[in-house]
Scaffold this active site. Structure first.
Site, mmCIF file in Angstrom:
data_model
loop_
_atom_site.group_PDB
_atom_site.id
_atom_site.type_symbol
_atom_site.label_atom_id
_atom_site.label_comp_id
_atom_site.label_asym_id
_atom_site.label_seq_id
_atom_site.Cartn_x
_atom_site.Cartn_y
_atom_site.Cartn_z
ATOM 1 N N PRO A 2 -3.261 6.365 38.936
ATOM 2 C CA PRO A 2 -3.043 6.456 37.489
ATOM 3 C C PRO A 2 -3.641 5.257 36.746
ATOM 4 O O PRO A 2 -3.341 4.119 37.054
ATOM 5 C CB PRO A 2 -1.515 6.469 37.356
ATOM 6 N N GLU A 3 -4.509 5.542 35.810
ATOM 7 C CA GLU A 3 -5.084 4.522 34.936
ATOM 8 C C GLU A 3 -4.554 4.796 33.527
ATOM 9 O O GLU A 3 -3.654 5.616 33.362
ATOM 10 C CB GLU A 3 -6.620 4.585 35.002
ATOM 11 N N ARG A 100 3.175 7.301 48.298
ATOM 12 C CA ARG A 100 2.684 6.110 48.990
ATOM 13 C C ARG A 100 3.463 4.831 48.656
ATOM 14 O O ARG A 100 3.170 3.766 49.218
ATOM 15 C CB ARG A 100 1.192 5.931 48.724
#
Ligand SMILES: [Zn+2]
Length: 267
Positions: A2-3, A100
């Site tokens: 995610p940016e 993760r």
């Protein structure tokens, strides 16, 4: 990963579900990764914000919940696999998933970012008026590192990660390994405009869902900006710049997979 566009999309979708709600319980089993969440309990959410890739929930009593989605963090309105946190609000429950486990939460006094130092050093928001040419020129002039690494550092502009760095550099026809302080004024201007343009369009498209499917909007819908990628993840495909016969290549810059056209992005 995610940016800015993915975090902003998530924030915009969550916001109406958060405002005015009291956080009853933040249920998780990882207090080292999700810090001081007890402090948020019993507090009402007044507003939400975003700084770079960090989402911020502003609470009463001048507290803030800061959330970094890491590599695979995201929210869902229904229980899903890899749920790490259940946030029980007055009238609903939000599920924070993170296969993760690189994402982090902090509850801090508003503006006290000593444990999240990047927030103190972060450059301007690319979609704000504070991201402007003279300041950007000065920040790039002061740095000798490769332009892609400088963009990823968050210190000259906030929220740009691997996808949007590659896309902005492709659009600007700049080689990702160009030393930052060698960019000409016209190149800096083009880069600034490209970053704004790519970020604006990516937010409107709901972000990018890559082949690993890890990013989804909280509704479970994917983002759609991957269909507008010209460089990222397009190794071996023809360059889309008009008249260019180049083929997108993948190299590594600062350890990060980097996609560019060797014909129109020359060193
Ligand atoms: Zn090209």
């Amino acid at each position: 990963v995610p940016e800015l566009p993915e975090v902003e999309t998530t924030r915009r979708i969550l916001e109406p579900h958060l405002l005015g709600q009291t956080i009853l319980h933040v249920e998780h089993t990882d207090p080292l990764r999700y810090k001081n969440t007890k402090r948020a309990e019993g507090k009402t959410i007044l507003s939400t914000a975003r700084r770079g890739k960090y989402m911020i929930w502003q609470l009463e009593h001048k507290l803030e919940v800061i959330i970094h989605l890491g590599m695979t963090g995201g929210f869902r309105f229904e229980e899903a696999s890899h749920t790490r946190i259940k946030a029980l609000l007055d009238t609903k429950t939000l599920y924070y998933i993170d296969p993760r486990r690189f994402g982090k939460w902090w509850v801090v006094n508003a503006g006290d970012y000593k444990d999240i130092d990047l927030l103190n050093r972060m450059g301007p928001e690319p979609l704000s008026n504070e991201f402007e040419l003279n300041d950007f020129k000065n920040r790039l002039k002061q740095r000798k590192q490769k332009i892609k690494e400088v963009l990823l550092s968050q210190e000259v502009v906030a929220g740009v990660g691997n996808i949007y760095a590659d896309e902005s550099l492709w659009m600007s026809k700049l080689h990702p390994q160009r030393p930052s302080n060698t960019l000409k004024p016209t190149e800096v201007k083009k880069l600034l405009e490209s970053i704004k343009d790519v970020m604006q369009r990516a937010v409107e498209a709901g972000g990018s869902t890559l082949s690993d499917q890890s990013y989804q909007q909280p509704t479970g819908e994917m983002g759609y900006f991957q269909f507008e990628h010209h460089a990222y993840d397009r190794e071996g495909f023809s360059c889309n710049h008009k008249g260019c016969k180049g083929v997108i290549e993948k190299i590594y810059v600062g350890g990060r997979g980097t996609h560019f056209c060797p014909k129109c992005q020359t060193l």
